[in-house]
Write an enzyme that holds these catalytic residues in place. Structure first.
Site, PDB file in Angstrom:
ATOM      1  N   ARG A  88      14.290  12.729  -4.216  1.00 48.27           N
ATOM      2  CA  ARG A  88      15.051  11.845  -3.335  1.00 48.27           C
ATOM      3  C   ARG A  88      16.426  12.417  -2.957  1.00 48.27           C
ATOM      4  O   ARG A  88      17.079  11.890  -2.065  1.00 48.27           O
ATOM      5  CB  ARG A  88      15.268  10.475  -4.012  1.00 48.27           C
ATOM      6  CG  ARG A  88      13.999   9.689  -4.294  1.00 48.27           C
ATOM      7  CD  ARG A  88      13.302   9.284  -3.012  1.00 48.27           C
ATOM      8  NE  ARG A  88      12.119   8.468  -3.277  1.00 48.27           N
ATOM      9  CZ  ARG A  88      10.899   8.943  -3.455  1.00 48.27           C
ATOM     10  NH1 ARG A  88      10.691  10.255  -3.399  1.00 48.27           N
ATOM     11  NH2 ARG A  88       9.873   8.134  -3.675  1.00 48.27           N
ATOM     12  N   THR A  90      -6.797  18.458  -2.667  1.00 42.66           N
ATOM     13  CA  THR A  90      -6.347  17.462  -3.639  1.00 42.66           C
ATOM     14  C   THR A  90      -7.402  17.321  -4.724  1.00 42.66           C
ATOM     15  O   THR A  90      -8.573  17.034  -4.441  1.00 42.66           O
ATOM     16  CB  THR A  90      -6.096  16.111  -2.965  1.00 42.66           C
ATOM     17  OG1 THR A  90      -5.008  16.259  -2.039  1.00 42.66           O
ATOM     18  CG2 THR A  90      -5.726  15.048  -3.991  1.00 42.66           C
ATOM     19  N   TYR A 105       0.827  -1.209   0.000  1.00 42.17           N
ATOM     20  CA  TYR A 105       0.000   0.000   0.000  1.00 42.17           C
ATOM     21  C   TYR A 105       0.860   1.256   0.000  1.00 42.17           C
ATOM     22  O   TYR A 105       0.614   2.194  -0.769  1.00 42.17           O
ATOM     23  CB  TYR A 105      -0.916  -0.009   1.218  1.00 42.17           C
ATOM     24  CG  TYR A 105      -1.618   1.304   1.466  1.00 42.17           C
ATOM     25  CD1 TYR A 105      -2.678   1.712   0.663  1.00 42.17           C
ATOM     26  CD2 TYR A 105      -1.210   2.148   2.503  1.00 42.17           C
ATOM     27  CE1 TYR A 105      -3.314   2.915   0.886  1.00 42.17           C
ATOM     28  CE2 TYR A 105      -1.844   3.355   2.735  1.00 42.17           C
ATOM     29  CZ  TYR A 105      -2.891   3.741   1.920  1.00 42.17           C
ATOM     30  OH  TYR A 105      -3.522   4.945   2.132  1.00 42.17           O
ATOM     31  N   TYR A 120      -9.772  16.549   1.021  1.00 42.68           N
ATOM     32  CA  TYR A 120     -10.587  15.999  -0.062  1.00 42.68           C
ATOM     33  C   TYR A 120     -11.984  16.560   0.134  1.00 42.68           C
ATOM     34  O   TYR A 120     -12.581  16.400   1.210  1.00 42.68           O
ATOM     35  CB  TYR A 120     -10.647  14.474  -0.006  1.00 42.68           C
ATOM     36  CG  TYR A 120      -9.377  13.758  -0.387  1.00 42.68           C
ATOM     37  CD1 TYR A 120      -9.014  13.618  -1.727  1.00 42.68           C
ATOM     38  CD2 TYR A 120      -8.557  13.197   0.585  1.00 42.68           C
ATOM     39  CE1 TYR A 120      -7.856  12.957  -2.083  1.00 42.68           C
ATOM     40  CE2 TYR A 120      -7.390  12.527   0.236  1.00 42.68           C
ATOM     41  CZ  TYR A 120      -7.048  12.400  -1.107  1.00 42.68           C
ATOM     42  OH  TYR A 120      -5.892  11.744  -1.454  1.00 42.68           O
ATOM     43  N   PRO A 156       1.123  15.350   2.316  1.00 43.49           N
ATOM     44  CA  PRO A 156       0.064  14.644   3.042  1.00 43.49           C
ATOM     45  C   PRO A 156       0.050  13.166   2.663  1.00 43.49           C
ATOM     46  O   PRO A 156      -0.018  12.814   1.487  1.00 43.49           O
ATOM     47  CB  PRO A 156      -1.210  15.346   2.570  1.00 43.49           C
ATOM     48  CG  PRO A 156      -0.864  15.910   1.227  1.00 43.49           C
ATOM     49  CD  PRO A 156       0.589  16.267   1.293  1.00 43.49           C
ATOM     50  N   VAL A 157       0.141  12.305   3.657  1.00 43.53           N
ATOM     51  CA  VAL A 157       0.097  10.855   3.474  1.00 43.53           C
ATOM     52  C   VAL A 157      -0.899  10.299   4.488  1.00 43.53           C
ATOM     53  O   VAL A 157      -0.855  10.663   5.671  1.00 43.53           O
ATOM     54  CB  VAL A 157       1.481  10.214   3.684  1.00 43.53           C
ATOM     55  CG1 VAL A 157       1.400   8.693   3.570  1.00 43.53           C
ATOM     56  CG2 VAL A 157       2.489  10.769   2.667  1.00 43.53           C
ATOM     57  N   LYS A 181      -3.678  20.736  -5.185  1.00 46.04           N
ATOM     58  CA  LYS A 181      -2.669  19.689  -5.332  1.00 46.04           C
ATOM     59  C   LYS A 181      -3.108  18.686  -6.395  1.00 46.04           C
ATOM     60  O   LYS A 181      -4.194  18.123  -6.314  1.00 46.04           O
ATOM     61  CB  LYS A 181      -2.462  18.966  -3.999  1.00 46.04           C
ATOM     62  CG  LYS A 181      -1.411  17.856  -4.043  1.00 46.04           C
ATOM     63  CD  LYS A 181      -1.242  17.204  -2.679  1.00 46.04           C
ATOM     64  CE  LYS A 181      -0.138  16.154  -2.705  1.00 46.04           C
ATOM     65  NZ  LYS A 181      -0.484  14.984  -3.540  1.00 46.04           N
ATOM     66  N   ARG A 224       0.142   7.174  -8.064  1.00 40.01           N
ATOM     67  CA  ARG A 224      -0.825   6.272  -7.451  1.00 40.01           C
ATOM     68  C   ARG A 224      -2.211   6.334  -8.083  1.00 40.01           C
ATOM     69  O   ARG A 224      -3.105   5.555  -7.701  1.00 40.01           O
ATOM     70  CB  ARG A 224      -0.949   6.576  -5.954  1.00 40.01           C
ATOM     71  CG  ARG A 224       0.304   6.245  -5.171  1.00 40.01           C
ATOM     72  CD  ARG A 224       0.223   6.727  -3.735  1.00 40.01           C
ATOM     73  NE  ARG A 224      -0.814   6.068  -2.959  1.00 40.01           N
ATOM     74  CZ  ARG A 224      -0.677   4.872  -2.374  1.00 40.01           C
ATOM     75  NH1 ARG A 224       0.455   4.196  -2.498  1.00 40.01           N
ATOM     76  NH2 ARG A 224      -1.662   4.353  -1.658  1.00 40.01           N
ATOM     77  N   SER A 237      -2.838  15.039   6.205  1.00 35.00           N
ATOM     78  CA  SER A 237      -3.861  14.429   5.354  1.00 35.00           C
ATOM     79  C   SER A 237      -5.218  14.419   6.045  1.00 35.00           C
ATOM     80  O   SER A 237      -5.316  14.175   7.256  1.00 35.00           O
ATOM     81  CB  SER A 237      -3.461  12.991   5.012  1.00 35.00           C
ATOM     82  OG  SER A 237      -4.516  12.318   4.351  1.00 35.00           O
ATOM     83  N   SER A 288       1.723  17.762  -9.208  1.00 37.98           N
ATOM     84  CA  SER A 288       1.769  16.420  -8.635  1.00 37.98           C
ATOM     85  C   SER A 288       0.970  15.452  -9.480  1.00 37.98           C
ATOM     86  O   SER A 288      -0.058  15.828 -10.061  1.00 37.98           O
ATOM     87  CB  SER A 288       1.187  16.453  -7.210  1.00 37.98           C
ATOM     88  OG  SER A 288       1.077  15.157  -6.667  1.00 37.98           O
ATOM     89  N   ASP A 312       6.015  17.737  -6.160  1.00 39.86           N
ATOM     90  CA  ASP A 312       6.380  16.489  -5.493  1.00 39.86           C
ATOM     91  C   ASP A 312       6.575  15.409  -6.543  1.00 39.86           C
ATOM     92  O   ASP A 312       6.495  15.671  -7.738  1.00 39.86           O
ATOM     93  CB  ASP A 312       5.333  16.087  -4.447  1.00 39.86           C
ATOM     94  CG  ASP A 312       3.986  15.682  -5.042  1.00 39.86           C
ATOM     95  OD1 ASP A 312       3.874  15.512  -6.271  1.00 39.86           O
ATOM     96  OD2 ASP A 312       3.025  15.517  -4.261  1.00 39.86           O
ATOM     97  N   HIS A 354       0.179  12.559  -7.864  1.00 41.91           N
ATOM     98  CA  HIS A 354      -0.217  11.709  -6.726  1.00 41.91           C
ATOM     99  C   HIS A 354       0.785  10.589  -6.494  1.00 41.91           C
ATOM    100  O   HIS A 354       0.433   9.476  -6.099  1.00 41.91           O
ATOM    101  CB  HIS A 354      -1.621  11.129  -6.956  1.00 41.91           C
ATOM    102  CG  HIS A 354      -2.465  11.065  -5.711  1.00 41.91           C
ATOM    103  ND1 HIS A 354      -3.327  12.064  -5.366  1.00 41.91           N
ATOM    104  CD2 HIS A 354      -2.572  10.121  -4.733  1.00 41.91           C
ATOM    105  CE1 HIS A 354      -3.943  11.736  -4.237  1.00 41.91           C
ATOM    106  NE2 HIS A 354      -3.498  10.567  -3.830  1.00 41.91           N
TER     107      HIS A 354
END
Length: 377
Positions: free
Chosen positions: A302, A171, A35, A145, A88-89, A243, A270, A117, A265, A298, A267
């Site tokens: 890295r 988002t 996930y 959301y 946000p996660v 976003k 995903r 989030s 972004s 985003d 996402h």
């Protein structure tokens, strides 16, 4: 599927962000790992995000006077010690029992901005209190959301305002979940004890009539539209950031509505597989809106060099997502703080080695795309 507390130490072999991934995979249940780490479809966009930053080469300058240099900046009128924020996660407690509170303390300690989030596993008021009471903290924003229950959505906005959040992040690129094959193969389900506590009490969505399309006449019948964005804009005093914008026309429309910022972004790969990389989209969005909108990006960030490239392409700040969640799973709040410190230090090194005293010195002329010529030439 419960997660044992991570040891309060950083593994000796962790020296950059990606090192945390293998440690997190070893600690987490396979379904949780699927996930957190997976993407949509064949995960081509997930892969492309990192590859796109790597394909951009740096053309450094030398012998510059850099005494007094720093990484300070401003965003939506708020001061930041560095341009690195936490994306946000959902459901941080999947990775570690301390969840969003551990992340909040780590982010505040490293003077980083944090976006909470809507689907957090900790109440937004608790996170706000933990973050905002720490000295030297960065900005705290609330991701939203827009729910099918618009009255409940407005109640969430009022709660965020009262708790001290300084901006709303809406988002807009996930009206439905992507086809996340890896997650489905692992049969991931959110554990009942990790409920999305900020959504409790919301009215149940109506079931679409028999024979209608369950997606288009069900979920999408309540999906956010530009009218909803205008409605929110009129019902909050907080700055609003959208976003999930990749198309220049959408960026222009947001600009016309008076939106203060955009997060370029996809996402994290995903939702829509084969969507363009964020490194590709960013300069096109920047060209479309000029200097009137704050831009954040985003997806695949890295390295400190990635941050520098993003700023050169028009962003004012960057978000990281998966890396800090992997660090949380590996070493708790200490790991999150370590990830932020690593990335900030790498950015400073990249600035010094490209002759940039401040973020204002970073420009497209420092970039080469696959050896084809300077991007800013």
């Amino acid at each position: 599927m419960s997660v044992p507390p991570a040891p309060h130490e950083i593994p000796a072999d962790v020296v950059h962000l990606e090192d945390y991934a293998r440690h997190a995979q070893a600690r987490l249940h396979p379904a949780v790992w699927a996930y957190l780490s997976g993407g949509a479809g064949d995960e081509l966009t997930l892969t492309a995000n990192q590859q796109a930053w790597q394909s951009i080469k740096l053309l450094p300058r030398v012998l510059r006077t850099l005494h007094g240099g720093h990484t300070h900046t401003t965003l939506l009128g708020q001061s930041l010690s560095h341009p690195i924020m936490l994306a946000p996660v959902a459901s941080h407690r999947l990775a570690h029992p301390d969840g969003e509170l551990g992340v909040a303390y780590a982010a505040a300690a490293q003077e980083a901005g944090m976006i909470l989030s809507t689907q957090a596993s900790t109440r937004l008021e608790e996170v706000g209190q933990a973050f905002l009471h720490e000295p030297g903290h960065g900005p705290l924003w609330m991701q939203l959301y827009v729910q099918h229950d618009r009255a409940f959505t407005l109640e969430l906005v009022r709660r965020a305002e009262a708790a001290g959040y300084q901006a709303l992040v809406i988002t807009v690129d996930a009206p439905t979940s992507g086809a996340r094959d890896r997650e489905r193969r692992a049969h991931f389900q959110l554990p009942a004890e990790l409920a999305q506590v900020n959504l409790q009490g919301m009215a149940t969505r109506n079931t679409p009539p028999q024979g209608s399309d369950p997606l288009f006449d069900g979920l999408m019948a309540h999906a956010t539209t530009w009218d909803d964005i205008a409605w929110l804009r009129a019902n909050t005093h907080l700055p609003m950031v959208l976003k999930g914008v990749l198309h220049a026309d959408d960026a222009r429309q947001a600009q016309q509505l008076g939106i203060q910022g955009l997060i370029v972004s996809n996402h994290g790969g995903r939702t829509l597989d084969t969507a363009v990389s964020t490194a590709w989209a960013l300069p096109r969005i920047a060209d479309a809106v000029g200097q009137d909108l704050e831009l954040i990006v985003d997806g695949g960030i890295r390295r400190g060099t990635d941050v520098l490239k993003a700023l050169a392409l028009g962003a004012q700040a960057v978000l990281i997502g998966r890396p800090y969640v992997y660090a949380l799973a590996t070493s708790g709040a200490l790991g999150v703080a370590h990830v932020l410190r690593l990335l900030r230090d790498e950015l400073a090194i990249a600035m010094a080695l490209t002759g940039c005293k401040t973020l204002a010195d970073i420009h497209p002329g420092l970039l080469i795309q696959d050896g084809s010529g300077a991007i800013g030439a």
